[in-house]
Design an enzyme around this catalytic site. Structure first.
Site, PDB file in Angstrom:
ATOM      1  N   CYS A  25     -72.191  28.824  -2.163  1.00 36.31           N
ATOM      2  CA  CYS A  25     -72.931  27.549  -2.233  1.00 36.31           C
ATOM      3  C   CYS A  25     -73.382  26.967  -0.900  1.00 36.31           C
ATOM      4  O   CYS A  25     -74.575  26.776  -0.695  1.00 36.31           O
ATOM      5  CB  CYS A  25     -72.076  26.516  -2.968  1.00 36.31           C
ATOM      6  SG  CYS A  25     -71.919  26.886  -4.711  1.00 36.31           S
TER       7      CYS A  25
HETATM    8  P1  NAD Z   1     -73.083  34.163 -10.524  1.00 35.95           P
HETATM    9  O1  NAD Z   1     -73.978  35.046  -9.749  1.00 35.95           O
HETATM   10  O2  NAD Z   1     -71.610  34.352 -10.458  1.00 35.95           O
HETATM   11  O3  NAD Z   1     -73.490  34.204 -12.070  1.00 35.95           O
HETATM   12  C1  NAD Z   1     -74.803  34.231 -12.541  1.00 35.95           C
HETATM   13  C2  NAD Z   1     -74.800  35.002 -13.848  1.00 35.95           C
HETATM   14  O4  NAD Z   1     -76.082  34.879 -14.465  1.00 35.95           O
HETATM   15  C3  NAD Z   1     -74.547  36.489 -13.687  1.00 35.95           C
HETATM   16  O5  NAD Z   1     -73.464  36.892 -14.534  1.00 35.95           O
HETATM   17  C4  NAD Z   1     -75.856  37.147 -14.105  1.00 35.95           C
HETATM   18  O6  NAD Z   1     -75.683  38.417 -14.701  1.00 35.95           O
HETATM   19  C5  NAD Z   1     -76.359  36.116 -15.100  1.00 35.95           C
HETATM   20  N1  NAD Z   1     -77.798  36.225 -15.397  1.00 35.95           N
HETATM   21  C6  NAD Z   1     -78.816  36.553 -14.579  1.00 35.95           C
HETATM   22  N2  NAD Z   1     -79.981  36.547 -15.255  1.00 35.95           N
HETATM   23  C7  NAD Z   1     -79.684  36.191 -16.541  1.00 35.95           C
HETATM   24  C8  NAD Z   1     -80.445  36.024 -17.712  1.00 35.95           C
HETATM   25  N3  NAD Z   1     -81.768  36.229 -17.717  1.00 35.95           N
HETATM   26  N4  NAD Z   1     -79.817  35.662 -18.840  1.00 35.95           N
HETATM   27  C9  NAD Z   1     -78.469  35.467 -18.866  1.00 35.95           C
HETATM   28  N5  NAD Z   1     -77.697  35.629 -17.779  1.00 35.95           N
HETATM   29  C10 NAD Z   1     -78.283  35.983 -16.635  1.00 35.95           C
HETATM   30  O7  NAD Z   1     -73.465  32.685 -10.077  1.00 35.95           O
HETATM   31  P2  NAD Z   1     -72.518  31.400 -10.015  1.00 35.95           P
HETATM   32  O8  NAD Z   1     -71.662  31.451  -8.807  1.00 35.95           O
HETATM   33  O9  NAD Z   1     -71.876  31.189 -11.351  1.00 35.95           O
HETATM   34  O10 NAD Z   1     -73.607  30.260  -9.769  1.00 35.95           O
HETATM   35  C11 NAD Z   1     -74.542  29.900 -10.775  1.00 35.95           C
HETATM   36  C12 NAD Z   1     -75.286  28.662 -10.305  1.00 35.95           C
HETATM   37  O11 NAD Z   1     -74.363  27.575 -10.131  1.00 35.95           O
HETATM   38  C13 NAD Z   1     -75.980  28.819  -8.942  1.00 35.95           C
HETATM   39  O12 NAD Z   1     -77.163  28.051  -8.949  1.00 35.95           O
HETATM   40  C14 NAD Z   1     -74.982  28.210  -7.963  1.00 35.95           C
HETATM   41  O13 NAD Z   1     -75.597  27.718  -6.802  1.00 35.95           O
HETATM   42  C15 NAD Z   1     -74.408  27.079  -8.789  1.00 35.95           C
HETATM   43  N6  NAD Z   1     -73.040  26.688  -8.424  1.00 35.95           N
HETATM   44  C16 NAD Z   1     -72.111  27.623  -8.096  1.00 35.95           C
HETATM   45  C17 NAD Z   1     -70.807  27.236  -7.786  1.00 35.95           C
HETATM   46  C18 NAD Z   1     -69.762  28.250  -7.422  1.00 35.95           C
HETATM   47  O14 NAD Z   1     -68.717  27.841  -6.882  1.00 35.95           O
HETATM   48  N7  NAD Z   1     -69.956  29.527  -7.658  1.00 35.95           N
HETATM   49  C19 NAD Z   1     -70.467  25.862  -7.820  1.00 35.95           C
HETATM   50  C20 NAD Z   1     -71.446  24.948  -8.165  1.00 35.95           C
HETATM   51  C21 NAD Z   1     -72.733  25.352  -8.479  1.00 35.95           C
END
Ligand code: NAD
Length: 440
Positions: free
Chosen positions: A269
């Site tokens: 992030c």
């Molecule tokens: P991640 O990469 O762990 O997960 C994303 C998931 O989306 C993956 O499993 C991927 O396969 C899936 N995906 C991609 N395309 C897709 C589609 N067309 N249909 C369905 N699934 C699909 O990401 P994350 O860490 O969970 O972060 C997700 C969002 O949340 C980002 O915008 C991030 O900035 C935000 N965020 C993350 C955190 C954190 O601590 N990781 C905290 C707050 C906000």
């Protein structure tokens, strides 16, 4: 309520499991079939404390199911959450391709939908993205009009990896931010959160988007500030930890949880969001000098460890260095933007021999380093015959002095300042971020 979650990464899976545990009927979707298979078996594809047991519980009770068919899932639901990734593009902006794909699928599903659906953006997106990218995609693919036919909300996520479940279930420290296209849609989202103990702020869509970036940039600022002060302390033979204690006595500064000195911020992030905010500010004609400095200090910080290693060992060529910790922080297996990875790269460039250990992140690190480093089975083995050891992640077990008690002439470089250096055996030379250089 019938909830759909698109994307089952750290945020999506946590969202899905937590709403399911509150009695909602949740269907989560992902394009990664192996993740979906694991989830349906009640096995978490990521390491997160408490995730496996809660996931197993909600899968066995039938509250949560997983599939790769997002459109089908949306048709039989009340509310859908967009939780896909928003990684950086090369120029620092954000890649909205996953967001666009998911918005188009939800839009298509809405064209066959009976009723008024609410779409919630939980992924971190720059101010204006929901109105300028997501909403047009939903309208184009559904043939419907927002507000009149469906609702849109922005509900940024503030969970911390390592304590994602407890943060989500108990949002009293972060609050719940609800950006809404209209009151009716916001009401649906607020109702979904009934039973979660957090104050709710209701606002405009783009304001909710900006709140997420403002918070992350603020916290990143504290980390870079702490590291800059700590680096200055070292050169004046001052221990930064004493200075930090003195700072925290001032109620205007407060607890200073992000004022720990270390290797800099990592993870999925802070870096991504600060870069994206810089990029967006510049595109608006604003020169975000402070944000740029926050980033610059952070990028430079791993070189402090390299310099300490060179000071301690001289030429690093052929020296065996154990790196304890690979994840970007403790209690997670996530190595995205981990400073441990950056430090290992620096050591390898300097031709050192690197042996690594992390309690949870070994598999993810193997995907990055392959055969370039050695992988130890535990921390004790990593330390065998090494010339120096770097503590790169603040796993509590690396702060246990017993780990080092039988070591002779070891050099420890504490990149997280978790070791009680005063209690280390005499024959251990201790270096650390913000520690007086060669004080002992
Ligand atoms: P991640 O990469 O762990 O997960 C994303 C998931 O989306 C993956 O499993 C991927 O396969 C899936 N995906 C991609 N395309 C897709 C589609 N067309 N249909 C369905 N699934 C699909 O990401 P994350 O860490 O969970 O972060 C997700 C969002 O949340 C980002 O915008 C991030 O900035 C935000 N965020 C993350 C955190 C954190 O601590 N990781 C905290 C707050 C906000």
């Amino acid at each position: 309520m019938r909830v759909v979650v698109a994307g089952t990464g750290y945020v999506g899976l946590t969202t899905a499991v937590c709403f399911a545990s509150h009695g909602h009927q949740v269907r989560c979707t992902d394009i990664d079939e192996s993740k979906i298979e694991m989830i349906n078996m009640g096995i978490s594809p990521i390491f997160e404390e408490g995730m496996n047991s809660l996931l197993k519980e909600v899968v066995e009770s039938g509250q949560l199911t997983a599939s790769t068919d997002l459109e089908k899932a949306v048709v039989s639901s009340d509310i859908s959450f967009i939780c896909v990734g928003t990684p950086n593009l090369e120029d620092g902006g954000i890649d909205l391709s996953q967001i666009r794909t998911v918005s188009a699928s939800i839009g298509k599903a809405l064209s066959n939908y009976d009723g008024r659906h609410v779409v919630v953006v939980k992924s971190t997106v720059l101010p204006g993205t929901s109105e300028e990218t997501i909403l047009p995609e939903l309208e184009k693919n559904s043939g419907l009009k927002s507000v009149k036919d469906f609702g849109l909300c922005v509900n940024p996520e503030f969970l911390r990896e390592g304590q994602a479940i407890s943060d989500f279930l108990d949002p009293k420290n972060t609050g719940i931010v609800v950006g809404e296209s209209d009151t009716e849609s916001g009401d649906v989202l607020v109702k979904l959160y009934a039973g979660f103990n957090g104050s709710v702020l209701r606002t405009f869509l783009r304001t909710a988007e900006m709140i997420k970036y403002a918070r992350n940039a603020y916290l990143a600022k504290d980390v870079s500030f702490a590291n800059e002060i700590a680096n200055i302390c070292s050169t004046f033979s001052i221990d930064y930890l004493d200075v930090k204690k003195g700072m925290e006595m001032d109620s205007r500064i407060g607890e200073g949880r992000f004022l720990s000195a270390g290797l800099g911020y990592g993870g999925s992030c802070f870096k991504k969001d600060v870069s994206a905010l810089i990029h967006r500010a510049e595109s608006q004609g604003i020169e975000p000098n402070l944000l740029k400095e926050i980033e610059a200090v952070n990028e430079k910080q791993p070189t402090v460890i390299l310099e300490l290693a060179k000071k301690a060992l001289g030429n690093l060529k052929g020296k065996k260095i154990a790196v304890l910790g690979l994840a970007f922080k403790e209690k997670t297996d996530d190595v995205r933007e981990s400073k441990a990875i950056k430090i290992i790269d620096l050591f390898l460039t300097n031709k050192a021999q690197v042996v690594v250990f992390d309690p949870k992140a070994m598999d993810n690190a193997k995907k990055i380093f392959g055969v370039d480093v050695d992988y130890a089975e535990n921390a004790e083995n990593a330390l065998k015959n090494c010339d120096a050891c770097v503590v790169a992640t603040e796993w509590p077990e690396f702060g246990n002095l017993k780990l080092f008690s039988n070591k002779e002439d070891l050099i420890i470089i504490d990149g997280r300042r978790i070791l009680d250096w005063k209690s280390l055996p005499e024959n251990i030379r201790y270096y650390g971020i913000g520690f007086p250089i060669l004080n002992k």
